[in-house]
Design an enzyme around this catalytic site. Sequence first.
Site, mmCIF file in Angstrom:
data_model
loop_
_atom_site.group_PDB
_atom_site.id
_atom_site.type_symbol
_atom_site.label_atom_id
_atom_site.label_comp_id
_atom_site.label_asym_id
_atom_site.label_seq_id
_atom_site.Cartn_x
_atom_site.Cartn_y
_atom_site.Cartn_z
ATOM 1 N N ASP A 2 -9.227 -2.759 -7.357
ATOM 2 C CA ASP A 2 -8.720 -1.692 -6.483
ATOM 3 C C ASP A 2 -9.266 -0.355 -6.973
ATOM 4 O O ASP A 2 -8.857 0.151 -8.021
ATOM 5 C CB ASP A 2 -7.194 -1.686 -6.509
ATOM 6 C CG ASP A 2 -6.588 -0.799 -5.429
ATOM 7 O OD1 ASP A 2 -7.242 0.175 -5.017
ATOM 8 O OD2 ASP A 2 -5.457 -1.094 -5.000
ATOM 9 N N HIS A 47 -7.886 -3.768 -3.145
ATOM 10 C CA HIS A 47 -6.716 -3.248 -2.445
ATOM 11 C C HIS A 47 -6.433 -4.112 -1.214
ATOM 12 O O HIS A 47 -7.316 -4.738 -0.641
ATOM 13 C CB HIS A 47 -6.969 -1.800 -2.024
ATOM 14 C CG HIS A 47 -5.735 -1.074 -1.610
ATOM 15 N ND1 HIS A 47 -4.757 -0.708 -2.509
ATOM 16 C CD2 HIS A 47 -5.307 -0.648 -0.401
ATOM 17 C CE1 HIS A 47 -3.787 -0.079 -1.871
ATOM 18 N NE2 HIS A 47 -4.100 -0.037 -0.600
ATOM 19 N N CYS A 83 0.850 -1.197 0.000
ATOM 20 C CA CYS A 83 0.000 0.000 0.000
ATOM 21 C C CYS A 83 0.891 1.255 0.000
ATOM 22 O O CYS A 83 1.590 1.514 -0.969
ATOM 23 C CB CYS A 83 -0.945 -0.053 1.201
ATOM 24 S SG CYS A 83 -2.112 1.311 1.326
#
Length: 294
Positions: A227, A262, A170
């Site tokens: 995502d 994500h 991330c």
Amino acid sequence: MSRLPDTDFDSLLPPLVMTRRGFIVTSLAGGFAMAAGPVAAQTAIKTDAEGLLAGEVKIPVKDGSIPAYRAAPEGKTVLPVILVVQEIFGVHDYIKDVCRRLAKQGYMAIAPELYSRQGDPSRYTEISRLLSEVVNKVPDEQVIGDLDATAEWAAKNGGNTERLGITGFCWGGRIVWLYAAHNPKVKAGVAWYGRLVGDKGPLQPTQPIDVAAELHGPVLGLYGGKDAGITQDSIDTMKQALANGNEAAKASTFMVYPDAGHAFHADYRPSYVEAAAKDGWTRAMQWFDKALKE
């Protein structure tokens, strides 16, 4: 999932202490980050430390020292080194476990707490406050400098930084691209769903797209097709920039998992997608083994 139940966790924690040199975090927190939400105990992977030298270390930096988690095969030296860059939640149990997983594969893995000067991410229960009060105040220059210092520490403590890799998740995935373009010793990187494009400012003057053509080591990008924050268009733009770059850029590649969103590798969260996470980990290990062990 932005906050836990109504318990005032902040009131249970000791007050923050600012050291003379401006560090807020001087040791790593235990457990999982509260802002990440309830832990999914049924999927959270727990890697033991048997056969490993694992635990907190202090990394000297230009203005003091920062805490880091180090895991390495016990009794071995001249180990290939992998820098592990945290999510927005800091160096909590998930990141420590990733370090142990890498150590089980024969690497020295080190995760420095890169928010040490800005705040303690373990104290926050709300993602919005964590971002505004800590994460968004961390300069890229500080992060890159701390990673340089971590690599230097590794070289003096059993690691071989002529065989240097970096991985991150991330927030840390974005840093992987930047660091692979910064440090000539980086032989390989693995970026897990890190942002590729975005606005620039004093703290983030460069985005991965800007340095894509100048990588020192090739990067494997592991991304989720669902995502919402990282579009396929941005991935395609990055692919084109890499194709027009140097040898390491051209050797970089992406794997996009169409059924994953994500944070699909974060096994302690509901975002975890087991098939994508396991396949991504296998690919990451093959990527690092080829670059750092052969």
